[in-house]
Design a protein around this motif. Structure first.
Motif, PDB file in Angstrom:
ATOM      1  N   CYS A   8       0.844  -1.198   0.000  1.00 22.30           N
ATOM      2  CA  CYS A   8       0.000   0.000   0.000  1.00 22.30           C
ATOM      3  C   CYS A   8       0.875   1.242   0.000  1.00 22.30           C
ATOM      4  CB  CYS A   8      -0.866   0.040   1.254  1.00 22.30           C
ATOM      5  SG  CYS A   8      -1.885  -1.406   1.492  1.00 22.30           S
ATOM      6  N   PRO A   9       0.390   2.328  -0.608  1.00 24.46           N
ATOM      7  CA  PRO A   9       1.101   3.596  -0.455  1.00 24.46           C
ATOM      8  C   PRO A   9       1.080   3.990   1.023  1.00 24.46           C
ATOM      9  CG  PRO A   9      -0.535   3.744  -2.211  1.00 24.46           C
ATOM     10  CD  PRO A   9      -0.779   2.452  -1.481  1.00 24.46           C
ATOM     11  N   ALA A  10       2.188   4.507   1.508  1.00 27.14           N
ATOM     12  CA  ALA A  10       2.258   4.961   2.894  1.00 27.14           C
ATOM     13  C   ALA A  10       1.509   6.279   3.035  1.00 27.14           C
ATOM     14  CB  ALA A  10       3.705   5.124   3.323  1.00 27.14           C
ATOM     15  N   LEU A  64       6.516   6.455  -0.972  1.00 28.26           N
ATOM     16  CA  LEU A  64       6.804   5.490   0.087  1.00 28.26           C
ATOM     17  C   LEU A  64       5.700   4.449   0.095  1.00 28.26           C
ATOM     18  CD1 LEU A  64       7.989   8.400   1.197  1.00 28.26           C
ATOM     19  CD2 LEU A  64       8.489   6.985   3.167  1.00 28.26           C
ATOM     20  N   ASN A  65       6.108   3.207   0.265  1.00 30.51           N
ATOM     21  CA  ASN A  65       5.120   2.141   0.350  1.00 30.51           C
ATOM     22  C   ASN A  65       5.366   1.311   1.606  1.00 30.51           C
ATOM     23  OD1 ASN A  65       7.331   0.575  -0.403  1.00 30.51           O
ATOM     24  ND2 ASN A  65       6.508  -0.031  -2.372  1.00 30.51           N
ATOM     25  N   VAL A  76       9.046  -1.688   4.348  1.00 27.84           N
ATOM     26  CA  VAL A  76       8.818  -0.366   3.784  1.00 27.84           C
ATOM     27  C   VAL A  76       9.822  -0.091   2.668  1.00 27.84           C
ATOM     28  CG1 VAL A  76       7.855   0.598   5.911  1.00 27.84           C
ATOM     29  CG2 VAL A  76      10.302   0.744   5.516  1.00 27.84           C
ATOM     30  N   GLY A  77       9.427   0.764   1.736  1.00 25.41           N
ATOM     31  CA  GLY A  77      10.327   1.151   0.658  1.00 25.41           C
ATOM     32  C   GLY A  77      10.070   2.588   0.248  1.00 25.41           C
ATOM     33  N   ASP A 106       6.599  -2.821  -6.602  1.00 27.29           N
ATOM     34  CA  ASP A 106       5.703  -1.669  -6.516  1.00 27.29           C
ATOM     35  C   ASP A 106       6.460  -0.367  -6.756  1.00 27.29           C
ATOM     36  OD1 ASP A 106       2.975  -0.611  -5.766  1.00 27.29           O
ATOM     37  OD2 ASP A 106       4.191   0.353  -4.201  1.00 27.29           O
ATOM     38  N   LEU A 107       7.634  -0.209  -6.152  1.00 26.42           N
ATOM     39  CA  LEU A 107       8.435   1.007  -6.355  1.00 26.42           C
ATOM     40  C   LEU A 107       8.812   1.151  -7.829  1.00 26.42           C
ATOM     41  CD1 LEU A 107      10.830   0.812  -3.254  1.00 26.42           C
ATOM     42  CD2 LEU A 107       8.868   2.340  -3.543  1.00 26.42           C
TER      43      LEU A 107
END
Length: 161
Positions: A8-10, A64-65, A76-77, A106-107
């Motif tokens: 998910c997007p942070a 950020l995800n 997290v990324g 995802d990134l």
């Protein structure tokens, strides 16, 4: 069978948990890089405080995800719109279970739809094999900084469809 990992997007509310995941990943998962040197650990962690993360979350040039497994944050990324993966951290007990790969996919997808042709990452000794496994190749000699030595890696992305 393991439950699927959700990426998910942070959100701004995630800044504290993101910072804590990064700190734990660095302290436990990157000991070969910082060799338990308190100054190196501190320099590395200080760059990822909740306040710093909040600033990144408010900046549209960063994405950020967060990886969730049964609604529990496990990784997290972060990517910069310039094509740089700034970090990918996973809770040590979730290493080698797909969370890191899912975060990176995802990134890279976020960068790809923005037309970024090439992604770069500065991998630590602990992370280089992971990035190579995902198709990244060394781009330059090791770099010093952020409390550990880094290897510059890159990967070409296919154009957006």
């Amino acid at each position: 069978m393991q439950a699927p990992i959700c990426i998910c997007p942070a959100t701004p509310a995630d800044a504290g948990i993101i910072s804590r995941i990064i700190e734990r990943s660095i302290r436990v998962g990157c000991t070969l890089d910082h060799r338990n040197d308190p100054q190196r650990v501190s320099r590395w962690i200080d760059r990822q405080s909740a306040d710093v993360i909040s600033g990144h979350l408010a900046d549209p040039h960063f994405y950020l995800n967060i990886a969730l497994l049964q609604d529990k944050p496990v990784g997290v990324g972060m990517a910069a719109g310039s094509g740089e993966i700034r970090f990918c951290h996973v809770q040590p007990e979730w290493f080698r279970r797909g969370a890191g790969r899912a975060l990176m996919t995802d990134l890279e997808g976020w960068l790809r739809i923005r037309g970024v042709p090439r992604v770069s990452v500065a991998g630590t000794g602990s992370g280089v094999a992971f990035y190579r496994h995902l198709g990244y190749r060394e781009a330059a000699p090791a770099l010093a900084g952020q409390g550990s030595d880094h290897v510059a890696l890159h990967k070409r992305l296919p154009p957006p469809e």
